[in-house]
Design an enzyme around this catalytic site. Structure first.
Site, short mmCIF file in Angstrom:
data_model
loop_
_atom_site.label_atom_id
_atom_site.label_comp_id
_atom_site.label_asym_id
_atom_site.label_seq_id
_atom_site.Cartn_x
_atom_site.Cartn_y
_atom_site.Cartn_z
N ASP A 27 0.96 -1.27 0.00
CA ASP A 27 0.05 0.07 0.04
C ASP A 27 0.82 1.26 0.09
O ASP A 27 0.65 2.21 0.70
CB ASP A 27 -0.88 -0.12 1.19
N ASP A 47 -3.27 -4.41 -4.72
CA ASP A 47 -2.34 -3.17 -5.10
C ASP A 47 -0.78 -3.20 -5.40
O ASP A 47 -0.37 -2.27 -5.83
CB ASP A 47 -2.17 -2.43 -3.57
N ASP A 93 -11.51 0.54 4.96
CA ASP A 93 -10.42 0.80 4.03
C ASP A 93 -9.32 1.61 4.64
O ASP A 93 -8.24 1.77 4.13
CB ASP A 93 -10.97 1.54 2.80
#
Length: 298
Positions: free
Chosen positions: A91, A130, A272
């Site tokens: 991330d 991701d 999230d």
């Protein structure tokens, strides 16, 4: 050079009789622990009773944990969906779900143990959400290092989990152009596994994701398979990615539907991050309030 998809010992879909429903998913545990809450029955019915991917990260005993999980699914003749999520520096752009293994060597040990834990049991694995979309936030050296780790992950799953369909994460239609994503997938070892996943933890409509994935396949130049995360795309995308309002549950997990599978990769109700309509709720933490809003589309 175009090549055929790799051979597998057996098709895990054909080895099982539907998807595994995890009795210990975060919404299931919350509903079980809060029977007096008026929201519990709705969350149990609409979310916890559905097949949802289980995310695996830091765990000193990852092999045993995974073996126990896929073993439980196998005992019910069901197909489990696992998400490998432990890359160093994960991330990089979003910043809400940072962490991961301490270094590449630790990651290689972890992913090798995860693959060995699955072994010959049937499973579906989504590899590192991701990971191929974050390049704009990384140095060239870090990108090369990450591609090496992802390639190793695909090799380990191919070698040690022959009855698993594994999919490298391929981002989403609003993030990386299809041709660019295809090149990244190729560099990350996509030809070692079944294919790629799109829309993980995002909101784009299924048809939009189908079109994007089709463009990625065309750019790859061989018939890679793809899966789509439909966990929260019932109302489409509103331009936000982090706990946006007005989103809704999508079509539950199924084989087909315009992809090899439609899956709930992200757990509906898991935040999230500290953002959007989930202020103060860390990434990955279940929120009954977020869950109810997804059920109602508010």
């Amino acid at each position: 050079m175009a090549t055929a998809s790799p051979a597998f010992a057996a098709n895990p879909i054909e080895l099982t009789s539907g998807f595994y429903v995890n009795p210990n998913s975060t919404p299931a545990v919350w509903a079980r622990n809060n029977p007096g809450d008026a929201r519990a029955a709705r969350i149990q019915s609409a979310i916890a009773n559905r097949p949802i991917g289980r995310w695996f990260g830091a765990d000193a005993n990852i092999g045993a944990t995974v073996a126990s999980y896929v073993g439980a699914a196998d005992s019910h003749d069901k197909l489990p969906v696992l998400v490998a999520y432990h890359l160093p520096g994960r991330d990089a752009c979003g910043g809400h779900s940072g962490g991961g293994a301490g270094n590449p060597a630790a990651y290689r040990t972890w992913i090798s143990s995860l693959a060995a834990g699955i072994g010959g049991k049937p499973a579906v694995v989504v590899i590192e959400p991701d990971a191929l979309g974050d390049f704009e936030c990384m140095s060239e050296a870090a990108i090369r290092e990450r591609l090496g780790m992802l390639t190793y992950a695909t090799q380990q799953l191919r070698q040690k989990a022959p009855n698993t369909f594994a999919y490298l994460d391929g981002g989403n239609v609003g993030w990386v152009p299809a041709a660019t994503m295809a090149a990244r997938l190729d560099s990350a070892g996509v030809r070692n596994v079944r294919g790629f996943a799109v829309n993980v933890s995002n909101y784009y409509p299924t048809a939009t994701s189908q079109n994007y994935a089709g463009s990625v396949v065309a750019a790859l130049g061989y018939p890679a398979k793809f899966v789509i995360d439909t966990s929260r795309n019932g109302n489409g995308h509103n331009g936000q990615w982090c706990n946006p309002p007005g989103r809704k549950l999508g079509v539950p997990a199924q084989v087909g539907g315009g992809a090899e599978m439609l899956l709930w990769v992200k757990t509906p109700g898991n935040s999230d991050g500290d953002c959007g309509i989930g202020p103060g709720i860390p990434a990955g933490q279940f929120s009954p309030a977020l869950a109810i809003r997804l059920i109602d589309g508010t």
